[in-house]
Design a protein around this motif. Sequence first.
Motif: not given
Length: 440
Positions: A211-216, A267-268, A274-277, A309-311
Amino acid sequence: MTLQSNTLPLKKILLFGAGKSATCLIAYLIQQAANNNWQITIADGNFELAQNKSGGSLYATPVQVDVKDDEQRNALIEQADIVISMLPPGLHLLVAKNCLTAGRHLLTASYADAGMKKLEPEIRKKGLLFLCEMGLDPGIDHMSAMQIIHRIRTAGGKITAFYSHCGGLVAPESDDNPWHYKISWNPRNIVLAGKTGAIYKLHNEIRHLAYNALFDAGRLVEVPGYGSYAWYPNRDSLIYLHLYGLEDTATFIRTTLRHPDFCIGWKKIIELELTDEKTLYDTDNLSYHSFFNLHLSNQGLKEAASGKEKQLLSYLGLYGNGIIGKGIASAADIIQSALEKNLMLQPADKDMIIMLHEISYADGGGEVRKITSSLIVKGENNLVTAMAKTVGLPLGIAATLILQEKISLTGLHIPIAPEIYVPVLDELGKEGIVFGESLI
């Protein structure tokens, strides 16, 4: 085996679900009902929604239904010739079992899951057609890809690489936020996308992505006339290797398209969990910024967001003092709330569907060729969306063809057979859903 003959004096279509993706489907079905003297029942938990979608048509009857009520659900199914389910995927099996008992055909836009596959012997035994994956992706992707694959094979070619990209995006003329994205369908699906990771085949190797490597944001594809979009592998591509007959193909990847900046932001979001359920928060008097700080503390994380990312996080309101007000909610629920506040299509906004196939092959003479086939569909507003058109119209067209006995397959199917995709793609073309193709 052919479809069972209709024994009812008037052909009747039952639609479960009148939500966002059903708008164009309902309009199409009403048109076909008027042309063929059919009757449609639009069943939804929200009677006012079903009534509004019916538009007062003499050929459409809105009804309120608790789809989990066995008696209500079965009574509606027994009165129909064909059933279309636009319900959440987890509810299709309830409908499917009633359709089997009542001897009714069933169509859905959802994946043919394990529960549905268990019903296949009985579906075939009863001479019924259960057609799944009959939407956009999955759906139009299968049909348009198989049309090309079969054409290449007929000409003696051998496919060496297959990429199929699809994205529900915002049209350039309505793109006014740093995410370059607006939601035209179920926001929950956006939040949960990719959580199971992905598996695909690349250069004869099976690849797994967490999951953490998908959004490249660096995986890019050029879309004719629209520039570069990022892609990430979609679920399990390998289940379609056999179905497409491409077991020997070196590369086989099905993907989702997003703007590169979306991938940077999402990705951030994943990095910050932040998608924790699982962890729950009382949000009735909690601001988004307070939640953000509390969540990071609970997870033992540091924000470490800056620049782009912050924006992107700021645009979702995570540094703001707005009250969430969602009761007891998970981080995923709160992010969904933020998306719904800040990234929904506005009334005059247009969404956009991009589908792109890249198919490399050796032709009959051994020369390496590549076909690029692309589809661009734009919505009209936030109700008549490109998503609603491309998800709903294949279902409506297939239902019409089945009732007209122009599709005679039985059993459990997805739309990879010429008997399905040839007439459906032809009708989609009449609705303006047409692929452009180039060959190099």
